[in-house]
Design a protein around this motif. Sequence first.
Motif, PDB file in Angstrom:
ATOM      1  N   SER A   1       0.863  -1.169   0.114  1.00  0.00           N
ATOM      2  CA  SER A   1      -0.007  -0.044   0.131  1.00  0.00           C
ATOM      3  C   SER A   1       0.935   1.147   0.109  1.00  0.00           C
ATOM      4  O   SER A   1       1.766   1.207   0.700  1.00  0.00           O
ATOM      5  CB  SER A   1      -0.911   0.175   1.144  1.00  0.00           C
ATOM      6  N   GLU A   2       0.311   2.277  -0.582  1.00  0.00           N
ATOM      7  CA  GLU A   2       0.942   3.847  -0.642  1.00  0.00           C
ATOM      8  C   GLU A   2       1.192   4.011   0.956  1.00  0.00           C
ATOM      9  O   GLU A   2       2.206   4.487   1.164  1.00  0.00           O
ATOM     10  CB  GLU A   2       0.097   4.713  -1.138  1.00  0.00           C
ATOM     11  N   GLU A   3       0.522   3.581   1.878  1.00  0.00           N
ATOM     12  CA  GLU A   3       0.664   4.073   3.108  1.00  0.00           C
ATOM     13  C   GLU A   3       1.153   3.084   4.148  1.00  0.00           C
ATOM     14  O   GLU A   3       1.450   3.385   5.592  1.00  0.00           O
ATOM     15  CB  GLU A   3      -0.910   4.197   3.643  1.00  0.00           C
TER      16      GLU A   3
ATOM     17  N   TYR B   1      -2.399  -1.591  -3.578  1.00  0.00           N
ATOM     18  CA  TYR B   1      -3.444  -0.630  -3.614  1.00  0.00           C
ATOM     19  C   TYR B   1      -3.025   1.013  -3.101  1.00  0.00           C
ATOM     20  O   TYR B   1      -2.090   1.088  -2.327  1.00  0.00           O
ATOM     21  CB  TYR B   1      -4.529  -0.847  -2.878  1.00  0.00           C
ATOM     22  N   ASP B   2      -3.679   1.797  -3.572  1.00  0.00           N
ATOM     23  CA  ASP B   2      -3.599   3.245  -2.907  1.00  0.00           C
ATOM     24  C   ASP B   2      -5.051   3.337  -2.294  1.00  0.00           C
ATOM     25  O   ASP B   2      -6.218   3.441  -3.029  1.00  0.00           O
ATOM     26  CB  ASP B   2      -3.604   4.295  -4.250  1.00  0.00           C
ATOM     27  N   PRO B   3      -5.029   3.654  -1.023  1.00  0.00           N
ATOM     28  CA  PRO B   3      -6.319   3.387  -0.211  1.00  0.00           C
ATOM     29  C   PRO B   3      -7.119   4.569  -0.511  1.00  0.00           C
ATOM     30  O   PRO B   3      -8.403   4.411  -0.792  1.00  0.00           O
ATOM     31  CB  PRO B   3      -5.911   3.032   1.302  1.00  0.00           C
ATOM     32  N   ILE B   4      -6.604   5.927  -0.329  1.00  0.00           N
ATOM     33  CA  ILE B   4      -7.565   6.918  -1.029  1.00  0.00           C
ATOM     34  C   ILE B   4      -6.390   7.685  -1.837  1.00  0.00           C
ATOM     35  O   ILE B   4      -5.164   8.294  -1.334  1.00  0.00           O
ATOM     36  CB  ILE B   4      -7.557   8.067   0.413  1.00  0.00           C
ATOM     37  N   ASP B   5      -7.192   7.930  -2.973  1.00  0.00           N
ATOM     38  CA  ASP B   5      -6.176   8.564  -4.002  1.00  0.00           C
ATOM     39  C   ASP B   5      -6.766   9.981  -4.042  1.00  0.00           C
ATOM     40  O   ASP B   5      -8.126  10.177  -4.035  1.00  0.00           O
ATOM     41  CB  ASP B   5      -6.518   7.998  -5.373  1.00  0.00           C
ATOM     42  N   GLY B   6      -6.198  10.992  -3.913  1.00  0.00           N
ATOM     43  CA  GLY B   6      -6.582  12.560  -4.102  1.00  0.00           C
ATOM     44  C   GLY B   6      -7.039  12.720  -2.845  1.00  0.00           C
ATOM     45  O   GLY B   6      -7.987  13.566  -2.719  1.00  0.00           O
ATOM     46  N   SER B   7      -6.149  12.457  -1.747  1.00  0.00           N
ATOM     47  CA  SER B   7      -6.724  12.756  -0.475  1.00  0.00           C
ATOM     48  C   SER B   7      -6.821  14.034   0.082  1.00  0.00           C
ATOM     49  O   SER B   7      -7.334  14.476   0.922  1.00  0.00           O
ATOM     50  CB  SER B   7      -5.841  11.896   0.869  1.00  0.00           C
TER      51      SER B   7
ATOM     52  N   LEU C   1       3.366  10.194  -9.218  1.00  0.00           N
ATOM     53  CA  LEU C   1       2.610   9.108  -9.139  1.00  0.00           C
ATOM     54  C   LEU C   1       3.447   7.850  -9.147  1.00  0.00           C
ATOM     55  O   LEU C   1       4.311   7.571  -9.591  1.00  0.00           O
ATOM     56  CB  LEU C   1       1.658   9.075 -10.433  1.00  0.00           C
ATOM     57  N   ARG C   2       2.946   6.653  -8.440  1.00  0.00           N
ATOM     58  CA  ARG C   2       3.699   5.461  -8.112  1.00  0.00           C
ATOM     59  C   ARG C   2       3.236   4.466  -9.137  1.00  0.00           C
ATOM     60  O   ARG C   2       1.966   4.360  -9.351  1.00  0.00           O
ATOM     61  CB  ARG C   2       3.253   4.922  -6.506  1.00  0.00           C
ATOM     62  N   LEU C   3       4.093   3.698  -9.618  1.00  0.00           N
ATOM     63  CA  LEU C   3       3.904   2.848 -10.430  1.00  0.00           C
ATOM     64  C   LEU C   3       3.276   1.704 -10.230  1.00  0.00           C
ATOM     65  O   LEU C   3       1.987   1.352 -10.944  1.00  0.00           O
ATOM     66  CB  LEU C   3       5.178   2.236 -11.021  1.00  0.00           C
TER      67      LEU C   3
ATOM     68  N   TYR D   1       1.040   0.841  -7.736  1.00  0.00           N
ATOM     69  CA  TYR D   1      -0.440   0.869  -7.301  1.00  0.00           C
ATOM     70  C   TYR D   1      -1.143   2.072  -7.870  1.00  0.00           C
ATOM     71  O   TYR D   1      -2.113   2.615  -7.362  1.00  0.00           O
ATOM     72  CB  TYR D   1      -0.648   0.738  -5.676  1.00  0.00           C
ATOM     73  N   GLU D   2      -0.498   2.967  -8.833  1.00  0.00           N
ATOM     74  CA  GLU D   2      -1.361   4.122  -9.233  1.00  0.00           C
ATOM     75  C   GLU D   2      -1.170   4.108 -10.638  1.00  0.00           C
ATOM     76  O   GLU D   2      -2.406   3.921 -11.359  1.00  0.00           O
ATOM     77  CB  GLU D   2      -0.986   5.518  -8.877  1.00  0.00           C
ATOM     78  N   SER D   3       0.008   4.067 -11.394  1.00  0.00           N
ATOM     79  CA  SER D   3       0.145   4.188 -12.630  1.00  0.00           C
ATOM     80  C   SER D   3      -0.069   3.082 -13.646  1.00  0.00           C
ATOM     81  O   SER D   3      -0.935   2.906 -14.511  1.00  0.00           O
ATOM     82  CB  SER D   3       1.483   4.835 -13.358  1.00  0.00           C
TER      83      SER D   3
END
Length: 354
Positions: free
Chosen positions: A105-107, A127-133, A281-283, A285-287
Motif C-alpha cells: 500500500s501507498e500508506e 493499492y492506493d487506499p485513498i487517491d486524491g486525499s 505518481l507511484r507505478l 498502485y497508481e500508474s
Amino acid sequence: MADSYQPVAGDTLDRDSMTLSQHVLQQLDSFGPEAQDLSALMSRIALAGKLVARRLTRAGLVEDALGFTGRENIQGESVKKMDVYANDVFISVFQRSGLVCRLVSEEMDDIYDIPENCATGRYTLLYDPIDGSSNVDINLNVGSIFSIRQQGEDTDKTGADLLTSGRDQVAAGYILYGPSTVFVYSIGKGVHAFTLDPSLGEFILASEHIQIPAHGANYSVNEGNFWQWEDPYRDYIRYVHRHEGYSARYSGALVGDFHRILMQGGVFLYPGTLKKPDGKLRLLYESAPLAFLAEQASGKATTGKQLILDVDPDQIHMRTPLIIGSSEDVALVESFLQERELERPPVTSGRTLG
Ligand code: AHG
Ligand code: MN
Ligand code: MN
C-alpha cells in the motif's frame, strides 16, 4: 384454459441484478478455482469500497474522519486520517480471507504479510487506499486504486518477485467516490463499470466493454507546475492554449480525472518536475493499474519514453511520469517529447489561433 405461469430463466432482471461477482464468473465462463478466486477478490475489494464510501459520506458528522494525522508516509507526504482508515479497511477485509498472502500500500513502508492466508492465497494486492486525499476535507471526489498480481513461487521478504512489469497484473481497477460510488475493473477482458445501489448495498453493472474515444477535448494536468517542467511539456501546453477544441479539467484526484477521460476521452499528464524528476505518481498502485485499464479500453499510457506497462520497477514505491488517455491525445504529447513536429497528428476539431 388460461396459460400457466412459466418462469423465464433469463433476461428480465439482468440489468438490475448483474453484480460484480457474477460478472467476473461470466467473463471467465467458468466456476473453476481461479474464477472463484477472482470473483471473491472483487467482492472483497467492493466491500472495502462500500466501507470507505460509508465513512466518506458521513465524514463531516463523525469524530476523527477529517484532517491530518500529523505523520508522513514513506513518500514524505502528510498522512490524512482518511488515508489510515481506508488502509486499515483493506487490511481487515483481506485478513482471514484466504485470498491474498501480501498487501502493498501507498500508506505502508513495507510489504504487509498475512501468513494465515498464504496456504491458499495465490495473490498479492497492491493499492492506493485513498487517491486524491487533499480532496477529502472539502467533500470532493476521491478514489481507491487496486492491482492484483499472482503470488510468485519464490517470494521473499523483500518482495523482489513484485518488481516486474505491469503486464503481470491479473486484474486492476479503481473505486471512485463521487456523487455515486463507481467500481471500474478489468481482468484482461475489457473494462467494466458498476454503480453502487445504496438500497441494495451492491455494485450493479452500469457499462460494459468501455472504450476510450480516440480523441477527447479534455487535458488534465497541474499547470501550476509549468515552471518546473522540461520544455517539451511547456510546448505542448502552449500548443493546446493556442488551438480551439481543448478544455482544462483537473480535480486533484487522479481517479476522478482518469474516469472522465475513460468515459469522454482526452489526456491526463503528471510529468517530472524540478522537485520530483520522476513525477508524483507511484507505478505499482497508481500508474500501472490505470495503464492496464487504459490499454484494455484501447487507450495508451506512457512515461514519455516507455509504455507504463513495460516499466520494470526498481522498488515497490517507485514513481514514474505518467501520460495516459486517448491514443491520439497521448500521441500528441509524445510528438512534442520526441520532437516529431512534422508527424504531429492533425487535430480535426481544432483551429490554430497563432
Ligand atoms: P494521493 O492522494 O494518493 O497521494 O494521490 C494524489 C495524486 C493524484 O491523485 C493527483 O492526480 C495528484 O496527486 C495531485 O497532485 P498535485 O496536487 O501535485 O497536482
Ligand atoms: Mn494516489
Ligand atoms: Mn493515496
